[in-house]
Design an enzyme around this catalytic site. Structure first.
Site, PDB file in Angstrom:
ATOM      1  N   LYS A 688     -33.534 -26.253  38.787  1.00 58.86           N
ATOM      2  CA  LYS A 688     -33.307 -26.174  37.346  1.00 58.86           C
ATOM      3  C   LYS A 688     -32.315 -27.285  36.997  1.00 58.86           C
ATOM      4  O   LYS A 688     -31.114 -27.173  37.260  1.00 58.86           O
ATOM      5  CB  LYS A 688     -32.770 -24.773  37.002  1.00 58.86           C
ATOM      6  CG  LYS A 688     -31.895 -24.670  35.770  1.00 58.86           C
ATOM      7  CD  LYS A 688     -32.651 -24.875  34.473  1.00 58.86           C
ATOM      8  CE  LYS A 688     -31.687 -24.796  33.299  1.00 58.86           C
ATOM      9  NZ  LYS A 688     -30.957 -26.057  33.040  1.00 58.86           N
ATOM     10  N   GLU A 770     -19.672 -25.493  42.709  1.00 58.91           N
ATOM     11  CA  GLU A 770     -18.714 -26.599  42.584  1.00 58.91           C
ATOM     12  C   GLU A 770     -18.305 -26.666  41.126  1.00 58.91           C
ATOM     13  O   GLU A 770     -19.147 -26.935  40.266  1.00 58.91           O
ATOM     14  CB  GLU A 770     -19.363 -27.928  42.992  1.00 58.91           C
ATOM     15  CG  GLU A 770     -19.918 -27.969  44.395  1.00 58.91           C
ATOM     16  CD  GLU A 770     -18.846 -27.888  45.454  1.00 58.91           C
ATOM     17  OE1 GLU A 770     -17.677 -28.218  45.139  1.00 58.91           O
ATOM     18  OE2 GLU A 770     -19.161 -27.458  46.568  1.00 58.91           O
ATOM     19  N   CYS A 804     -16.641 -35.334  38.072  1.00 57.81           N
ATOM     20  CA  CYS A 804     -15.831 -34.186  38.510  1.00 57.81           C
ATOM     21  C   CYS A 804     -14.506 -34.710  39.063  1.00 57.81           C
ATOM     22  O   CYS A 804     -13.479 -34.065  38.959  1.00 57.81           O
ATOM     23  CB  CYS A 804     -16.525 -33.406  39.617  1.00 57.81           C
ATOM     24  SG  CYS A 804     -18.291 -33.300  39.443  1.00 57.81           S
ATOM     25  N   GLU A 902      -9.604 -28.863  31.663  1.00 56.47           N
ATOM     26  CA  GLU A 902     -10.546 -29.936  31.968  1.00 56.47           C
ATOM     27  C   GLU A 902     -11.170 -30.447  30.666  1.00 56.47           C
ATOM     28  O   GLU A 902     -11.625 -29.657  29.843  1.00 56.47           O
ATOM     29  CB  GLU A 902     -11.645 -29.428  32.892  1.00 56.47           C
ATOM     30  CG  GLU A 902     -12.482 -30.567  33.427  1.00 56.47           C
ATOM     31  CD  GLU A 902     -13.545 -30.125  34.415  1.00 56.47           C
ATOM     32  OE1 GLU A 902     -13.721 -30.822  35.416  1.00 56.47           O
ATOM     33  OE2 GLU A 902     -14.197 -29.102  34.174  1.00 56.47           O
TER      34      GLU A 902
END
Ligand SMILES: Cc1cc2nc3c(=O)[nH]c(=O)nc-3n(C[C@H](O)[C@H](O)[C@H](O)COP(=O)(O)OP(=O)(O)OC[C@H]3O[C@@H](n4cnc5c(N)ncnc54)[C@H](O)[C@@H]3O)c2cc1C
Length: 1015
Positions: A688, A770, A804, A902
Site C-alpha cells: 500500500k 519507523e 526522516c 516534528e
C-alpha cells in the site's frame, strides 16, 4: 625555432632517448649545485625541527599533530589549547619524548606551566605557518614579493579563503582580489625591470600575477548546473579580469577537486574566448598530471587555444588532492580519477611537459613542481627543441624547495613563487596540506632532504621505476571471469552529475517521462490488473495542476481479494526456496539499474525530489534488493549444535502475509526495502503506497511483474490510508505490518494490531514501525565551521527537510553561536528555490497542500516562540507549486514546540547552549531518538558524544542524512519507532519466526556419526 603544429603528440623514440640522457645530465647538475650550497638557516631549522622529526618518524604522532594545528586557530584561550593538547597527545603519549611527556603532565589548563606551554605551541604553529604563508596583509605580502624579487624570482598571489558558503562570502572574496590588485599593482609595476622574470623575448610579462580558485567565486559552484554556475562565476570572473587588465596583471585559474575540474575548464574557455578577452595572453589555468583525464584535457585545451588565436599559460602540476580524490572515489564507488602509483603521476607529468614544450606556441608552459627529475625532464625537452629559457617558466610554492629555486634561477630560468596570503583560520588548512605533502612517504622533497635518497635513484626514469618495484601495469586479461553471484555487497554508486553523459541521461529520462505523465495505473491482485470505480490522481508538487498519473483506489473488497491471494500464494512461494526468491531480488535490482534515470525522473515529478536526491533513492532501492538477497541466503543456511545422539536444527519460517505501508519521502527505496525483506524471507505481500507517490509504486509493481513473480506473491493496493491501509492492518490474515510514516499513524497501527490480535486471530501481529524524529546537530566551539555550515544546510534543507533524518535543531555552543548563525543564515539565503526538474534547484517544493499548511503553521508558531533569523519568501513560485522558502529561527527555547515537534519541512531551530553539558541535555531532551550529529575537534567531546547522545544513527563531523544500506543501517528508538534498522543484518529477523528442532538419534545405544549442519 619555428612553431610546432598541434598535431605533434610526442617525440620519436630517438629524440626521447636523447631527452632522457639530457634529463639526467640536467638533474645531476642541479643536485651538484645544491650540494655545494648551505640551506638557509630558516630552511635547515625547519627540516631539523624536532617536532617535524617526530612527526615524520611516527604516523600516529603526525596525525595528532596535524589535527592539533588544524584546530588551533579556533581555540580561544590557553586553557582550551592545553585541554586539546592533552586530548590529542594522550593517545600517542608513549611515542613522545620524555621531556614532552613531562611538560604535558605538569601543564594543567589554568597553571602557569599550562599558559607557557599553550603560548609555545601557538608560537610553534605560527612559525610553521609563516614558512608557507607569505603574510596576513597586503603590506606583508608586498614585502615578501619584494624579497622574492631581490632573489630574481617572480610571484603569483593566492588569497587564502574559508570555504565560500554564501553569496556574501563570494562577493567578499572577489573584493579581496580587487583590493589586492589596486593596492599592490602601482608599487609593483613601478619596480625596476628584471629581464629574467619580466620578459619573454621582446614581450613584457606582467609583474603582478594572481592565482584564483573559481569555486570561491560562487557559493553554489556545482557541476550539476553548468549553465547557472558559469553565469554566476562568469560575472565575478569578468570583473576580476577587467581589474587585472587595468592593473597589467596576469590571472591564473587554480585547479581544485576532480568534481569541479570539467566545469572550471569550461568556464575558463568560455570566458577567455569572449571578444573582450580573446586577445589577452596573460591568463592561464592548471592541469593536474595525477588525473587520468589530464592528457585529453590538455590536448583539448591546446586545440581550443589555437582556435582562440591567442595563447594561454598552463601550469602543469601533479595535483594537491591525491588522498582526497582516492578516498572520495572509494567511498562513493566511483572510478578513482587519479593514478594510484606515484610513478604514473610522475610519468604523466613528463609526457605532458613534453606536450607543452612541443605546443608552446599555444600553451605557454609553466612547470609547477619541486621534483628535480620532473623539472629536469621538462627542461630537457625544451632544450631538445631549442626553446629559449624565457619561453616557459618554473613555479614553486612559497616556503618549499628554496635551495632548488635558487639553483634554477642561477641557471637562468624564470622562477615564479606561488605565495598564499591571508588569515590564520583558512591559513591553517593550507598549512596542514603543505605539511602532509612534505611528510608524505611519496614526497620528492622528503626523499631528498630527510630520507637522503641518492640523486641517481631520484633521477630514475619513472617508467624504469615501475618495472623495478614490481608495479608494472598488469597484463590485460580478456574474458576475465564474472564476479560470483554473491560477491560481497557493495552500495550502488550514485550518478556523478559532474559528467556530461550522466546529466544528458537524466535530461533524456525527464523528457521521456514527461511524455508519459497522466496515465492510468490499475491495482494488481493475484497477478491480474484490477480496476476500481474510485480513482486517485497524483500531482507534481512543483506544478500542482500537473497530473503525474492516476491510479485505481483500492476499496474494502480489494483488500479482501489481495489478502486472500497473498495467503493462497504463501505455500508455493515458500516452497520455492530462498535461492530462487533471492534471485528475484537480484533481477529486480538489475531492472532498476537499467531504468535508474527513468525511475529517478518519476520521483522528480511525483515527489518534488531534486536530481541527486531522486537518484540516491533509486540506488538505495537497488541496495535493499542486493543486501536482503544476500542476508536471506545467509539466514537460511542451516544452523545448529549437534552432540552425539542428538541433532539440533535452528531455522526460520516466514510469518505469513505482510502488509507494507510505505511513505512518499523515499518513494521507491523504503517501499522496495520493506517489500523485498518480506518477500525474500518467504512472506507474501500486499503493498500500500503513500497517496502522494502511487505512480512510482506502480513502477515497482511493474518491475516485479515483468520478472515473472508468481501470482498473488506481490499485490498492489494504492488507495486511501483509511480504506486500504486500515483494512490491511485490521485484517485477520495479515501477520506482519511494515510501516514507515508519522508518529500518530504508526501508534494507531500498533494499537489496532494489538486489538485485532487480542480479538483472537490465533497469533500476535508483528508491527514494524519507523516513525519520526527531531534530529539535532551540535556545533562545538572548536568545530570546523566551514564544514559545519555546509553540512547543517544540506541536512536541514536537502529535500526541503522532508527526510526522516533531516536536521531540525542545531545546538550551538555559545562561543561560536553568533558567527555560526550568521554564516548559516547567509549560506541558506544563497540556496536556489525552484522546480525539482531544474538541476540548479537546491530547495524544491514540499509534497502537497497538507504539508504546505502544516509547515506554514509551524512557521507561525516559530514567529511566536523565537526570533526569525531567516524567512525566505518563495514568492511567485508558491502560486504554482507547494513552495516554502527555508526558515531559520534563532534563540529557540529548547522546550518550545518548534524545538520539540516534528515539522517535516524547511524549518530549522537554532538553540544556544552555554556549555557542552547543556548541549547534550538539549540534544537528548525530546521524545525522539532517530538521527543526530556533532561537529567537534575535541577527542574527549567526541568520545562523550558516542556515549551520551542517544539516537539510532549518530554522525560525527559530517551531515546527518544519506544513510547507506549496510554501512549505516537506519532506524531509531524512543518515539522514533519499533523495529530493527533497515539495511542492517537484524532487519530480516522481524519477518520470520525462529524454530528449533531437536531429534534424538540414538536407538538402543547406537547413534550415527553426527553430520555438521551444512553437509
Ligand atoms: C606553483 C604551484 C602551484 C600549484 N597549484 C596547484 C593547483 O592549482 N592545483 C593542485 O591540485 N595542485 C597545485 N599545486 C600543488 C602541487 O600539485 C603539489 O605541490 C605537487 O603535487 C607536489 O608535487 P611535486 O612534483 O612537487 O612533488 P612529488 O613529491 O614529486 O609529487 C608528489 C605528488 O605526487 C602525487 N602522488 C603522491 N602519491 C601518489 C600515488 N601513490 N599515486 C599517484 N600519484 C601520487 C600527488 O600529486 C603528490 O602531490 C601547485 C604546485 C605549485 C608548485
Amino acid at each position: 625555432m619555428t612553431d610546432t603544429s598541434l598535431q605533434v603528440d610526442d617525440f620519436n623514440d630517438q629524440a626521447l632517448a636523447k631527452i632522457e640522457a639530457s634529463t639526467r645530465e640536467i638533474g645531476r647538475t642541479i643536485f651538484d649545485r645544491i650540494s655545494h650550497r648551505q640551506p638557509t638557516v630558516l630552511e635547515r631549522r625547519w627540516w631539523d625541527d624536532r617536532i617535524m622529526s617526530w612527526a615524520m618518524q611516527d604516523e600516529s604522532v603526525k596525525v595528532q599533530m596535524f589535527r592539533f594545528i588544524d584546530v588551533l586557530p579556533m581555540l580561544g584561550d590557553s586553557a582550551a589549547t592545553i585541554r586539546h593538547l592533552h586530548e590529542y597527545f594522550h593517545e600517542v603519549d608513549r611515542h613522545l619524548p620524555g621531556a614532552v611527556r613531562l611538560g604535558l603532565a605538569v601543564a594543567t589548563p589554568h597553571s602557569l606551566a599550562g599558559r607557557a606551554l599553550a603560548l609555545a605551541a601557538r608560537r610553534q604553529a605560527m612559525g610553521h605557518a609563516r614558512r608557507f604563508i607569505a603574510g596576513t596583509t597586503s603590506a606583508e605580502v608586498l614585502a615578501a614579493a619584494m624579497r622574492e624579487r631581490k632573489l630574481r624570482r617572480g610571484f603569483t598571489l593566492d588569497i587564502l579563503g574559508e570555504a565560500v558558503t554564501s553569496e556574501v562570502e563570494a562577493d567578499r572574496y572577489l573584493q579581496l582580489y580587487l583590493d589586492l590588485l589596486d593596492q599592490i599593482a602601482p608599487t609593483v609595476n613601478g619596480w625596476p625591470e628584471i629581464p629574467q622574470i619580466d620578459r619573454a623575448g621582446i614581450q613584457e610579462l606582467p609583474r603582478v600575477n594572481v592565482s584564483v580558485k573559481l569555486s570561491a567565486l560562487d557559493s553554489r559552484f556545482d557541476p550539476i548546473d553548468p549553465e547557472g554556475t558559469t553565469r554566476r562565476v562568469g560575472n565575478r570572473l569578468r570583473t576580476l579580469l577587467r581589474r587585472a587588465r587595468q592593473n597589467r596583471a596576469h590571472v591564473h585559474v587554480d585547479m581544485e577537486s576532480y568534481q569541479t575540474k570539467d566545469l572550471a575548464l569550461t568556464i575558463f574557455r568560455q570566458i577567455m574566448a569572449e571578444d573582450e578577452f580573446r586577445d589577452w595572453p596573460d591568463v592561464g589555468i592548471v592541469i593536474q598530471a595525477y588525473l587520468k583525464d589530464a592528457e585529453t584535457d590538455l590536448k583539448d585545451l591546446a586545440e581550443w587555444a589555437r582556435r582562440r588565436g591567442t595563447p594561454v599559460w598552463v601550469r602543469l602540476v601533479k595535483g594537491a588532492y591525491w588522498d582526497y580524490e582516492t578516498v572520495l572515489a572509494e567511498q562513493l564507488g566511483w572510478p578513482v580519477p587519479v593514478f594510484q602509483q606515484k610513478w604514473r603521476s610522475d610519468a604523466n607529468f613528463e609526457r605532458l611537459a613534453r606536450y607543452l614544450m612541443l605546443n608552446h606556441r599555444w600553451l605557454r608552459p609553466a612547470l609547477g613542481s619541486h621534483n628535480i627529475r620532473s623539472l629536469a625532464h621538462g627542461l630537457a625537452a625544451a632544450r631538445h627543441l631549442g626553446l629559449p629559457s624565457n619561453s616557459f617558466e618554473l613555479q614553486m610554492l612559497y616556503g618549499m624547495g628554496d635551495l632548488e629555486k635558487q639553483v634554477l634561477v642561477d641557471m637562468g630560468y624564470r622562477m615564479r613563487i606561488y605565495m598564499p596570503y591571508g588569515e590564520l583560520i583558512p591559513g591553517m588548512a593550507y598549512l596542514v596540506r603543505r605539511l602532509l605533502e612534505n611528510t608524505s612517504n611519496d614526497s620528492f622533497l622528503k626523499a631528498s632532504f630527510t630520507d637522503l635518497v641518492s640523486p641517481e635513484k631520484l633521477l630514475m626514469n619513472p617508467l624504469d621505476h615501475a618495472a623495478g618495484d614490481g608495479h608494472a601495469p598488469p597484463p590485460v586479461v580478456e574474458n576475465a571471469p564474472k564476479p560470483a553471484r554473491f560477491s560481497p555487497f557493495k552500495n550502488e554508486p550514485t550518478a556523478d552529475f559532474a559528467r556530461e553523459s550522466q546529466r544528458a541521461a537524466m535530461q533524456r529520462a525527464l523528457a521521456q517521462v514527461t511524455e508519459q505523465l497522466g496515465r492510468h495505473y490499475p491495482l494488481w491482485i493475484d497477478g491480474e490488473a484490477v480496476d476500481s470505480s474510485e480513482k486517485q490522481a497524483s500531482f507534481d508538487p512543483s506544478l500542482r495542476d500537473r497530473v503525474v498519473g492516476e491510479t485505481a483506489a483500492a476499496q474494502a473488497e480489494h483488500v479482501e481479494q489481495a489478502v486472500a491471494a497473498a495467503k493462497a500464494a504463501l505455500g508455493p512461494w515458500n516452497a520455492l526456496g530462498v535461492n530462487a526468491r533471492a534471485d528475484f531480488l537480484l533481477r529486480a535490482a538489475d531492472a532498476m539499474r537499467r531504468r535508474r534515470f527513468e525511475l529517478a525522473a518519476w520521483e522528480v515529478f511525483e515527489c518534488g525530489k531534486g536530481w541527486r536526491e531522486a537518484d540516491a533513492d533509486v540506488c538505495e532501492a537497488i541496495d535493499f534488493c542486493e543486501f536482503y538477497a544476500r542476508d536471506a541466503v545467509a539466514l537460511e543456511t542451516p544452523q545448529g549444535v549437534d552432540v552425539p545422539g542428538e541433532e539440533n536444527r535452528f531455522l526460520y519460517l516466514p510469518r505469513g502475509v505482510a502488509a507494507v505501508i510505505a511513505p512518499w519521502n523515499f518513494p521507491l527505496a523504503i517501499l522496495t526495502g520493506m517489500t523485498t525483506a518480506a518477500l525474500v524471507t518467504g512472506n507474501t505481500v500486499v503493498m500500500k503506497p503513500a497517496e502522494q507517490s502511487p505512480v512510482i509504486a506502480a513502477k515497482l509493481m511493474e518491475i516485479f511483474d515483468e520478472l515473472g513473480l508468481p501470482p498473488g506473491v506481490l499485490n498492489f493496493l494504492p488507495g486511501k490510508g483509511e480504506t486500504a491501509g486500515a483494512g490491511l492492518v485490521k485484517h485477520p490474515d495479515t501477520a506482519v505490518i511494515a510501516f514507515t510514516g508519522s508518529r500518530p499513524v504508526g501508534l494507531a497501527i500498533n494499537r489496532q494490531a494489538a486489538e485485532v490480535s487480542a480479538a483472537g486471530i490465533g497469533y500476535v501481529k508483528r508491527v514494524i514501525a519507523e516513525l519520526g524524529g527531531k534530529n539535532a546537530i551540535i556545533v562545538d566551539d572548536d568545530a570546523d565551521l566551514d564544514e559545519a555550515v555546509l553540512a547543517v544546510v544540506k541536512s536541514a534543507f536537502g529535500y526541503q527537510g522532508q527526510k526522516c533524518s533531516a536536521c531540525s535543531r542545531v545546538i550551538v555552543l555559545a562561543n561560536v553561536y553568533d558567527v555560526f548563525l550568521q554564516r548559516l543564515v547567509e549560506a541558506t539565503r544563497s540556496l536556489q528555490i525552484g522546480e525539482a526538474e531544474d538541476p540548479a534547484t537546491s530547495v524544491g517544493p514540499v509534497v502537497d497542500a497538507e504539508a504546505f499548511e502544516r509547515v506554514q503553521s509551524y512557521i507561525e508558531i516559530g514567529r511566536r516562540e523565537a526570533r526569525v533569523a531567516l524567512a525566505v519568501d518563495a514568492a511567485k513560485l508558491a502560486e504554482r507549486g507547494f513552495f516554502i522558502g527555508p526558515h531559520i529561527f534563532a534563540d529557540v527555547p529548547p522546550n518550545s514546540r518548534l524545538a520539540q515537534e516534528e515539522i517535516f519541512g524547511p524549518v530549522l531551530a537554532v538553540i544556544r547552549a552555554a556549555d557542552f553539558d547543556e548541549a547534550i541535555r538539549i540534544f537528548n531532551g525530546t521524545d525522539y531518538a532517530l538521527t543526530g550529529g556533532m561537529f567537534s575537534r575535541s577527542p574527549a567531546n567526541l568520545e562523550r558524544a558516542k556515549r551520551e547522545l542517544l539516537v539510532g544513527n549518530l554522525y560525527l563531523n559530517r551531515g546527518i542524512t544519506g544513510a547507506l544500506v549496510g554501512r549505516q543501517p537506519f532506524g531509531g528508538f524512543k518515539m522514533s519507532g519499533i523495529g530493527s534498522k533497515a539495511g542492517g543484518h537484524d532487519y530480516l529477523l522481524q519477518f520470520v519466526l525462529p524454530r528449533t528442532i531437536t531429534e534424538n538419534t540414538m536407538r538402543r545405544g547406537f547413534a550415527p556419526a553426527s553430520a555438521s549442519p551444512d553437509e
